[in-house]
Design a protein around this motif. Structure first.
Motif: not given
Length: 160
Positions: A13-34
């Motif tokens: 959830e923290k990563v998702e929130n950071d993406v929404k906050k800092y990315s100009p295109y958050p809908e294009k960001v995919k979060i990958l589990f290493v």
């Protein structure tokens, strides 16, 4: 390794929130589990939490996890250093290779890709993708489609 669902969901959830906050295109960001340090049972727990996009860094471990975690909804990227003799373990199933670090590896992938039948979960009409790094570690994004490959800065350009 202890898999703590609450901690994982909170971090996600923290990563998702950071993406929404800092990315100009958050809908294009995919979060990958290493998952390079997770065994099969630990990995299954992550899948049971609803996650399906994973990155693995060792070709043999990638192959073993594919066999043990047969699931059409899982999406895999390869994130480790890839040797030419290990391409065969991953190429049918991988979505993206993050670690192409030489022209010879790039060319070997390009030679092998048209000859293999990729799995159903891969869109056959989409270009096969990988990330290419130059000697200075600068990432160059490259695409391969039907015997053509390009880079975003004309380092590599080839049409057969």
């Amino acid at each position: 390794m202890d898999i703590n669902k609450e901690v994982i969901l909170k971090n996600y959830e923290k990563v998702e929130n950071d993406v929404k906050k800092y990315s100009p295109y958050p809908e294009k960001v995919k979060i990958l589990f290493v998952t390079k340090y997770l065994n099969i049972e630990e990995h299954k727990k992550i899948i049971d939490m609803g996650f399906s996009y994973f990155g693995e860094n060792k070709a043999q471990v990638f192959r073993d996890k594919l066999e043990s975690l047969e699931n059409e909804t899982l999406k895999w990227d390869f994130i480790g250093r890839l040797q030419k003799n290990k391409i065969k373990y991953i190429i049918k199933h991988v979505n993206l290779i993050h670690s192409v670090d030489s022209i010879s590896l790039f060319e070997e992938i390009n030679n092998i890709t048209p000859k293999i039948k990729r799995t159903k979960k891969i869109d056959y009409n989409a270009p096969f993708k990988w990330l290419l790094y130059n000697a200075d570690g600068i990432k160059l994004l490259a695409y391969e489609t039907k015997n053509k490959y390009y880079s975003n800065n004309d380092i590599i350009y080839h049409v057969k």
